[in-house]
Write a protein that holds these residues in place. Structure first.
Motif, PDB file in Angstrom:
ATOM      1  N   LEU A 440       0.853  -1.191   0.000  1.00 33.36           N
ATOM      2  CA  LEU A 440       0.000   0.000   0.000  1.00 33.36           C
ATOM      3  C   LEU A 440       0.887   1.239   0.000  1.00 33.36           C
ATOM      4  CD1 LEU A 440      -2.814   1.411   0.398  1.00 33.36           C
ATOM      5  CD2 LEU A 440      -2.414   1.178   2.860  1.00 33.36           C
ATOM      6  N   VAL A 442       0.573   5.380   0.112  1.00 33.44           N
ATOM      7  CA  VAL A 442      -0.355   6.480   0.404  1.00 33.44           C
ATOM      8  C   VAL A 442       0.267   7.773  -0.120  1.00 33.44           C
ATOM      9  CG1 VAL A 442      -1.605   7.724   2.201  1.00 33.44           C
ATOM     10  CG2 VAL A 442      -1.170   5.263   2.455  1.00 33.44           C
ATOM     11  N   ARG A 451      -4.721   6.169  -2.552  1.00 32.91           N
ATOM     12  CA  ARG A 451      -4.011   4.957  -2.111  1.00 32.91           C
ATOM     13  C   ARG A 451      -3.760   4.058  -3.322  1.00 32.91           C
ATOM     14  NH1 ARG A 451      -7.796   3.874   3.154  1.00 32.91           N
ATOM     15  NH2 ARG A 451      -9.365   4.468   1.607  1.00 32.91           N
ATOM     16  N   VAL A 453      -2.367   0.518  -4.622  1.00 30.97           N
ATOM     17  CA  VAL A 453      -2.263  -0.827  -4.049  1.00 30.97           C
ATOM     18  C   VAL A 453      -1.654  -1.773  -5.071  1.00 30.97           C
ATOM     19  CG1 VAL A 453      -3.572  -2.790  -3.151  1.00 30.97           C
ATOM     20  CG2 VAL A 453      -4.233  -0.466  -2.514  1.00 30.97           C
ATOM     21  N   THR A 476      -6.027   1.463  -7.987  1.00 25.92           N
ATOM     22  CA  THR A 476      -6.385   2.527  -7.044  1.00 25.92           C
ATOM     23  C   THR A 476      -7.871   2.436  -6.709  1.00 25.92           C
ATOM     24  OG1 THR A 476      -6.717   4.045  -8.903  1.00 25.92           O
ATOM     25  CG2 THR A 476      -4.566   4.104  -7.802  1.00 25.92           C
ATOM     26  N   ALA A 481      -8.627  -0.438  -1.943  1.00 24.30           N
ATOM     27  CA  ALA A 481      -7.642   0.302  -1.155  1.00 24.30           C
ATOM     28  C   ALA A 481      -8.082   0.420   0.301  1.00 24.30           C
ATOM     29  CB  ALA A 481      -7.420   1.682  -1.758  1.00 24.30           C
ATOM     30  N   SER A 485      -6.152  -1.112   3.584  1.00 24.30           N
ATOM     31  CA  SER A 485      -5.859  -0.307   4.778  1.00 24.30           C
ATOM     32  C   SER A 485      -6.380  -0.992   6.030  1.00 24.30           C
ATOM     33  CB  SER A 485      -6.479   1.085   4.651  1.00 24.30           C
ATOM     34  OG  SER A 485      -5.800   1.856   3.700  1.00 24.30           O
TER      35      SER A 485
END
Length: 681
Positions: A440, A442, A451, A453, A476, A481, A485
């Motif tokens: 991930l 950010v 984010r 991924v 994305t 995403a 998280s």
């Protein structure tokens, strides 16, 4: 017609015997003359290395079950004792085939190509003298002969070490003794070059030691000398809730692995019974766990021959595809925003994955990077990028699985290096291995936080990405995403989240979700007559999933499975699995991708096979392919793999495999020719 009866042992293939059939397919590749010669040697080495691990883990586990009592019988109903007997019955002829492959196929072919493996005692006199000089200077100083008698305890024989059992006689007294000499293959190459001979002239180091034993046993007569090798239990059991420091506990477990309980004694066929029986008695091994072979022992070391620099005897190289986003010289991360990008390794280069992480490490807009690491290998560019990111002020978190079997030492080293660089390092979850492949990134952009991924089916390992077929997806997608998280919060914190928007996560929901999708295809078949299931994976062991696939077949759903390794499902049983086909591809690349496709149009990719360990004892992720073009491309790839009639083998109901009769479609060759990289195959 038979009716499906859940739990009937006759419906399931024994896991251990299925694994042996997989290794048999690897051995078949060593016989296959369509492979370049050194690739055939490589397959023989892999067959032997696989077998070592099988004894270290699976056979050792059966021995523990026999000693302590099996907790639960496998679905096929075989007891541990029955499995041990069946394993030996399958392996003895297979080991004879391995010997035939080496002596009758590979050795003569190697000699024709100028790669000659000599017997030490029949070398020309000048070569023997040169070898003896090298032995005295480089090998002799590290040898320690150890006599075996009532005054000397039986020496510790470390796991997979190569040893010589030497019978000597005192000419003055006539007394005989047995000694052990450990061959230092951990310090010196297994195959030594013969000095003074041009080309690749080699000799096994144990033969060099055996030919110079007079320097070790001065004044004694060496009557006979025979090689032997011990395989030990290498399955570490760590009581994590009792360990104050998991890293230290894993380090201690690695040391214990060297002297775990014996699982196999391998000896040469020339070894007389009295020596073999004495060694087995000292090791506490019954005859069923003593295996004889013509030699050489430890054929995994033949990888040294496979590594010889002879490009003409290896697979021709090919250039993996690189998506346009990574060839323009412009930043790739912004170009990934709002779209999906799929990479199918090794046909697509792994370099873009490394490039994105390196770019993120230096991009001022990137705030944080989170990454799972299972097997990253040595000199990892992925780990280097994470350390660079931390040095550049990013928040970096790495979940490193210390318990990744046989990669523990590598991972401990990387964990310490990352911690030293200031990275937040997490060792996984108590009681679970973190096997998910997730990254991930950010990034702060004009419209807010985005984010990025990356999810994959294989490890973040640039080396294995050249020889393993694996799939990675950049996305994305906001829901995916957000799911990722949430998953990282579970891995690093105390979150107990069990429901996710789009991804399937083990052990919380993956089995339930897979079973629900299989049931959905059963309903689709009943309603529309077009139920369809195509699964591509490494192993199929989980009984609940197998039973669900039987129900689907019974309902008329066409089920095509491509299972590279272990498959406990029996296809082709009338009334039960007659609509199920199972194939396995063993070829130039290790088929490692997991693809789960359904008639509904859904395609899932991820890290999990359908095994109890993946579904119950690991953190795994399956993720959907949302882009229609990518999804269509993957379905085409699946179709080609199912059409393979060159490297594919078809599973019969009795658990054996058969070759197709035609031989026109090689899926891996097709992928090299047709895989363009980018947005879909």
């Amino acid at each position: 017609m038979a009716a499906f009866t859940p739990g009937d042992p006759a419906l399931y293939i024994n896991r251990e015997l299925s694994w042996i059939e997989f290794d048999r397919r690897v051995l078949e590749e060593a016989f296959d003359r369509t492979h370049p010669l050194l690739e055939r040697v490589k397959f023989l080495s892999i067959f032997s290395s696989n077998l070592d691990e099988f004894f270290m883990i699976r056979v050792a586990g059966l021995r523990r079950q026999i000693a302590c009592g099996a907790l639960e019988a496998p679905p096929d109903g075989m007891s541990p004792q029955e499995q041990m007997q069946a394993i030996r019955k399958r392996l003895v002829p297979l080991l004879q085939e391995r010997q035939r492959c080496w002596e009758e196929e590979l050795l003569p072919a190697l000699e024709k190509e100028g790669i000659v493996v000599h017997r030490a005692k029949v070398l020309p006199e000048t070569a023997q003298e040169a070898i003896r000089k090298r032995f005295f200077e480089e090998v002799f100083p590290v040898l320690t002969p150890m006599v075996i008698d009532p005054c000397h305890p039986f020496p510790a024989i470390s796991n997979l070490s190569l040893n010589l059992a030497v019978a000597v006689r005192n000419p003055a007294t006539g007394e005989r003794a047995l000694a052990r000499v450990k061959v230092p293959t951990d310090l010196i190459p297994r195959l030594l070059r013969v000095p003074g001979m041009e080309g690749h002239h080699l000799v096994f180091i144990e033969e060099v030691v055996a030919a110079n034993l007079d320097l070790l046993f001065v004044g004694m007569e060496v009557e006979e000398c025979h090689a032997f090798r011990v395989t030990r239990d290498a399955d570490m059991e760590i009581e994590e809730d009792e360990a104050s420091d998991l890293l230290t506990a894993v380090e201690e477990g690695m040391e214990l692995r060297r002297r775990g309980a014996p699982a196999r004694l391998a000896v040469t066929t020339s070894m007389p019974g009295w020596i073999r029986e004495r060694l087995a008695a000292h090791l506490g091994l019954p005859p069923i766990q003593v295996y004889t072979t013509g030699g050489p022992l430890g054929m995994a070391d033949l990888m040294e021959i496979a590594g010889i620099d002879r490009p003409d005897l290896k697979d021709p190289p090919f250039l993996p595809a690189v998506p346009a986003e990574f060839t323009r010289g412009t930043p790739a991360i912004p170009a990934l925003s709002g779209r999906d990008l799929l990479l199918y390794h090794p046909y697509d280069s792994f370099a873009p994955v490394v490039a994105v992480l390196r770019e993120a490490a230096h991009d001022p807009a990137v705030l944080a990077i989170k990454q799972t690491l299972y097997r990253v290998g040595p000199n990892s560019p992925i780990v280097a990028a994470l350390m660079e990111a931390r040095q550049n002020g990013k928040q970096v978190t790495a979940i490193i699985e210390l318990k990744a079997r046989f990669d523990e030492e590598n991972n401990i080293g990387w964990a310490r290096a990352l911690e030293g660089a200031g990275v937040h390092v997490v060792y996984g979850l108590t009681g679970l291995k973190v096997h998910a492949k997730v990254c991930l990134i950010v990034r702060k952009e004009r419209d807010g936080i985005v984010r990025y991924v990356h999810l994959g089916t294989g490890n973040y390992n640039a080396q294995s990405a050249r020889v393993y077929t694996d799939i990675g997806l950049f996305t994305t997608d906001p829901a995916i995403a957000a799911d990722v998280s949430d998953l990282f919060n579970v891995l690093t914190g105390v979150s107990r989240k069990a429901d996710y928007r789009k991804i399937l996560v083990a052990p919380v929901s993956m089995r339930k979700e897979i079973l629900a999708r299989i049931e959905g295809e059963i309903e689709r078949q009943r309603a529309h007559g077009d139920g369809r299931i195509i699964f591509k994976m490494n192993a199929l062991v989980d009984r609940e999933c197998i039973d669900a696939l039987y129900r689907a077949s019974e309902a008329g759903v066409q089920v095509d499975l491509q299972v590279r390794g272990i498959c406990c499902l029996r296809p082709g049983i009338p009334g039960v699995s007659e609509r199920i086909t199972v194939t396995s591809i063993v070829g130039r690349f290790l088929e490692h991708a997991r693809i789960y496709a359904f008639g509904s149009g859904e395609v899932l990719l991820g890290s999990a096979d359908l095994m109890p360990r993946n579904l119950d004892r690991r953190v795994e992720v399956l993720f959907p392919v949302e882009d229609p073009a990518i999804r269509a491309g993957l379905l085409r790839v699946l179709a080609v793999h199912l059409e393979d009639d060159v490297k594919a083998r078809r599973l019969r109901p009795d658990g054996s495999y058969e070759r197709p009769e035609t031989g026109t479609c090689n899926a891996q060759t097709w992928m090299i020719a047709h895989r363009p990289g980018g947005e879909g195959p």
